[in-house]
Design an enzyme around this catalytic site. Structure first.
Site, mmCIF file in Angstrom:
data_model
loop_
_atom_site.group_PDB
_atom_site.id
_atom_site.type_symbol
_atom_site.label_atom_id
_atom_site.label_comp_id
_atom_site.label_asym_id
_atom_site.label_seq_id
_atom_site.Cartn_x
_atom_site.Cartn_y
_atom_site.Cartn_z
ATOM 1 N N SER A 1 0.142 -1.362 -6.481
ATOM 2 C CA SER A 1 0.318 -2.563 -7.304
ATOM 3 C C SER A 1 1.071 -2.264 -8.596
ATOM 4 C CB SER A 1 -1.051 -3.129 -7.679
ATOM 5 O OG SER A 1 -1.728 -3.535 -6.520
ATOM 6 N N GLU B 1 6.580 -33.949 0.329
ATOM 7 C CA GLU B 1 5.370 -33.470 -0.332
ATOM 8 C C GLU B 1 5.745 -32.838 -1.665
ATOM 9 O OE1 GLU B 1 2.817 -34.883 1.221
ATOM 10 O OE2 GLU B 1 1.774 -33.047 1.791
ATOM 11 N N LYS C 1 -14.098 -8.930 -8.227
ATOM 12 C CA LYS C 1 -13.246 -9.777 -9.068
ATOM 13 C C LYS C 1 -12.543 -10.838 -8.207
ATOM 14 C CE LYS C 1 -9.786 -9.445 -12.695
ATOM 15 N NZ LYS C 1 -8.729 -8.632 -13.314
ATOM 16 N N HIS D 1 0.808 -1.203 0.000
ATOM 17 C CA HIS D 1 0.000 0.000 0.000
ATOM 18 C C HIS D 1 0.848 1.263 0.000
ATOM 19 C CE1 HIS D 1 -4.210 -1.711 0.814
ATOM 20 N NE2 HIS D 1 -3.438 -2.611 0.226
#
Ligand code: HEM
Lengths: 403, 283
Positions: A212, A280, A236, A208
């Site tokens: 982005s 895994e 979205k 923030h």
């Protein structure tokens, strides 16, 4: 009524302001594609893991003599216990699916580049913590693979010069993996997800501050080209959550053991080593890198561990290796090709990691040769990315001036 | 174009380095094993809409109690649980009593673990999770039960040794039939072990196991009158063990159908809302 309560609260703690500036009205590039859904998905899975984990703990017993039975008790006797456990076990798998896509998204669109370095670093720290958490969680059901996986991985610490052997005994709390190991792993498995949660908070804080990135990788004019987070991205992201849940629940309800090793339904037995110890799936590429360094004699183990840790730690310096004037690989044809090679290479490493160390392929070639070559390609990605950008070998296409 | 030449040059170096590091040095170790993958079977309970066949579960429970339990425990199941697929209280009570137990007891074998060790060299594993604990799952358990030599195969092996003259073509033929692999020396060793009476199984990793063939045709008289062929018994007892491995599995699948249906609807609606909201902005 609600309004007057909120006014009362806001006068004392400005929650509405915070929600407005950091959530609902937070400016978001309007051209984000669906690869940008995976951040919110990762947070969503973290919450699933916390919620199911806390309820599992109410029935689980971190005791080497009781752990396996207590997991079966959860599966059989606890109301909806099977759901809790399958959500949690498959949640770990999907956490990695989501986080891998999230990281690769960042690598493709250059989200690690200035000014997002600290945001990127915190992401890598989260990834390390996540691996630790998942590793220790996998030990808790105390099956054969839990036990022997823990033995193999903790044993790696013996590679540390001088104090290695003592370190392993200290970590085990004894001279072998046993009850004390299970107890401390349980303690840490409970703790670390909350540390992850804290790190996610800082991750978002950093996001923030710098806002982005976007698929074009260019700085945008926020007045013209951004949209308020709500409703555009809330809806979205929610749609993304829906699609995610369909796939995730498909596995939870219809193939809950798809990603599980059958051996982990056999209770841990320190006297009997399984024929083939596999981690895994989400650790396999790194496991392959670890095992591919087997040609340095007594240094192999240490070098393997360093290569394995280095394979992730190298991401820390990625922002400085990449010197292209363009962030996004959309405008960087060579980088793009390297990127896809890198992805294919990760799958090859995963396949190598899944196979026994002494397997042979293609009519007699030891698989470790493939592992070594793939390890070189893995690190080669970072080297070549630096090379083609530092020496202007790649000529990026012109980037647009606005989105 | 220039960039391509640059990449090609460096690519050449990279290829050379891969060859040097990857292929130039010997690997740390090398190995092999026996036993083939069991063939896939049709299970009524597989797939999204597959469900257990209760009649089969009841027959399977009968085989488990009458045969398997003389050696194996099924410790996560109590006799009383068996009522969940159609046994009456009296039937469950009778089954428990046949094992010297009450209906509230767990299905623990009467065989003493030390005695088992003495006669088999190992303790028969608990069967509660067997169908989840081996690669191949139900197919594997079924494979183990049906993977012993049949009469024809036994005869074939005996014929090889009958004349005191073991010929390569004979070994080859037997190796093919029993999936022993291409190494004739190894196949011969396996055939000798079979001849000596060791328990051979096509699907057991390594082929030789401590369990003698546990079921053969006609061994159990099914309460529902079904013919007890080897395949039928194997199928039923495997179904029963699949139930025992996860008695909540069908509950899970029925819930899953509803959950997925709900999620699909919800997601379609969310997508519609998303389209609607985003249609406000010109692209
Ligand atoms: C970052 C989030 C987390 C990850 C990636 C994670 C991962 C795992 C994994 C892989 C297992 C083994 C599952 C299995 O095979 O059965 C496990 C088990 C377990 N986890 Fe977590 N976990 C997370 C958070 C938590 C939290 C927050 C708690 C408790 C508050 C918790 C409690 C447990 C318990 C009690 C088990 C043992 C039961 C079982 O094996 O199903 N986990 N976890």
């Amino acid at each position: 009524m609600f309004k007057s309560i909120m006014e009362w609260v806001d006068a004392r703690l400005p929650i509405s302001d915070l929600i407005k500036s950091q959530a609902t009205e937070y400016p978001t590039p309007k051209n984000l594609n669906y690869w940008w859904n995976f951040g919110s998905l990762a947070l969503f899975v973290l919450i699933i893991q916390l919620a199911t984990g806390i309820f599992l703990v109410m029935h689980y017993k971190p005791d080497a003599a009781l752990a396996f039975d207590s997991v079966e008790h959860i599966m059989r006797d606890v109301n909806w216990g099977w759901l809790l456990r399958y959500l949690h076990a498959n949640g770990a798998t999907f956490f990695f699916v989501v986080v891998y896509i999230h990281i690769l998204r960042g690598m493709y669109y250059g989200s690690y580049r200035s000014p997002r370095e600290i945001l990127w670093w915190i992401g890598i720290i989260i990834f390390f913590l996540l691996m630790g958490t998942a590793f220790m969680g996998y030990v808790l059901p105390w099956g054969q693979m839990s036990y022997w996986g823990a033995a193999v991985i903790t044993n790696l610490m013996s590679a540390v010069p001088l104090v290695g052997e003592d370190l392993v005994v200290w970590v085990w709390g004894g001279f072998a993996v046993g009850d004390p190991t299970l107890n401390r792993f349980f303690s840490l498995h409970y703790l670390l997800p909350f540390v992850v949660f804290g790190a996610v908070f800082v991750h978002l804080w950093a996001l923030h501050a710098v806002h982005s990135n976007n698929p074009d990788g260019i700085d945008i004019d926020e007045h013209k080209d951004s949209l308020p987070f709500h409703p555009y991205f809330t809806v979205k992201d929610l749609y993304g959550v829906g699609v995610f849940l369909i796939i995730y629940c498909g596995f939870v309800f219809f193939a809950p053991n798809y990603f599980a090793e059958p051996d982990n339904y056999i209770e841990a037995n320190p006297m009997q080593t399984p024929a083939h110890i596999v981690p895994e799936w989400y650790f396999l590429p790194f496991y392959a890198i670890l095992r591919s360094i087997d040609f340095l004699g007594s240094f192999s183990k240490l070098a393997g561990v360093l290569a394995m840790v280095g394979a992730i730690a190298i991401l820390f310096v990625l922002p400085w290796l990449d010197r292209s004037p363009a962030r996004s690989f959309r405008y960087r044809p060579l980088s793009r090709q390297l990127f896809w090679l890198f992805i294919i290479d990760c799958f090859i490493l995963g396949w190598v990691g899944y196979n026994p160390a002494d397997a042979t392929v293609f009519g007699g070639m030891p698989i470790v040769f493939v592992g070594r070559a793939a390890t070189l390609v893995y690190f080669g990605y970072f080297f070549l990315l630096w090379l083609i950008t530092a020496f202007d070998i790649e000529k990026p296409k012109p980037t647009p001036t606005s989105i | 174009m220039k960039s391509w030449n640059g990449l090609k040059r460096w690519g050449g170096w990279l290829a050379a380095a891969i060859t040097a590091v990857g292929l130039g040095l010997p690997p740390a170790s090398a190995l092999a094993s026996g036993g083939v993958a069991p063939p896939k079977q049709d299970w009524t309970f597989s797939g999204v809409f597959g469900r257990f066949d209760e009649a089969s579960l009841k027959r399977g429970a009968q085989v488990a109690v009458e045969v398997c339990m003389s050696c194996h425990s099924i410790k996560y199941i109590k006799f009383d649980h068996l009522r969940s697929f159609g046994f009456s209280e009296a039937e469950v009570k009778a089954m428990a009593e046949s094992q010297g137990k009450t209906k509230k007891d767990k299905m623990i074998s009467g065989m003493d673990p030390q005695a088992a060790k003495d006669s088999f060299g190992t303790i028969p594993p608990d069967l509660s999770l067997m169908t989840k604990a081996r690669k191949g799952y139900e197919d594997y358990t079924y494979g183990i039960l049906t993977g012993y030599l049949n009469d024809k195969e036994k005869e074939m092996v005996e014929k090889i040794f009958a004349d005191g003259n073991v010929l390569d073509p004979e070994i080859k033929e037997a190796a093919e039939a029993l999936h022993l692999g291409h190494d004739l020396e190894k196949a011969k060793k396996s055939l000798e072990r079979i001849h000596r009476g060791d328990n051979f199984n096509k699907y057991f990793p390594g082929n030789f196991l401590a369990m003698p063939q546990p079921i053969s045709a006609g061994q159990v008289t099914f309460a529902d009158g079904k013919e007890s062929s080897l395949e039928q018994m194997a199928k039923d007892v495997t179904s029963f063990l699949a139930w025992a491995a996860e008695p909540t599995a069908m509950e899970r699948k029925s819930a899953g159908v509803k959950v997925i249906a709900y999620l699909v609807l919800l997601t379609i609606m969310l997508y519609a809302v998303k389209r609607r909201v985003w249609s406000r902005i010109p692209h």
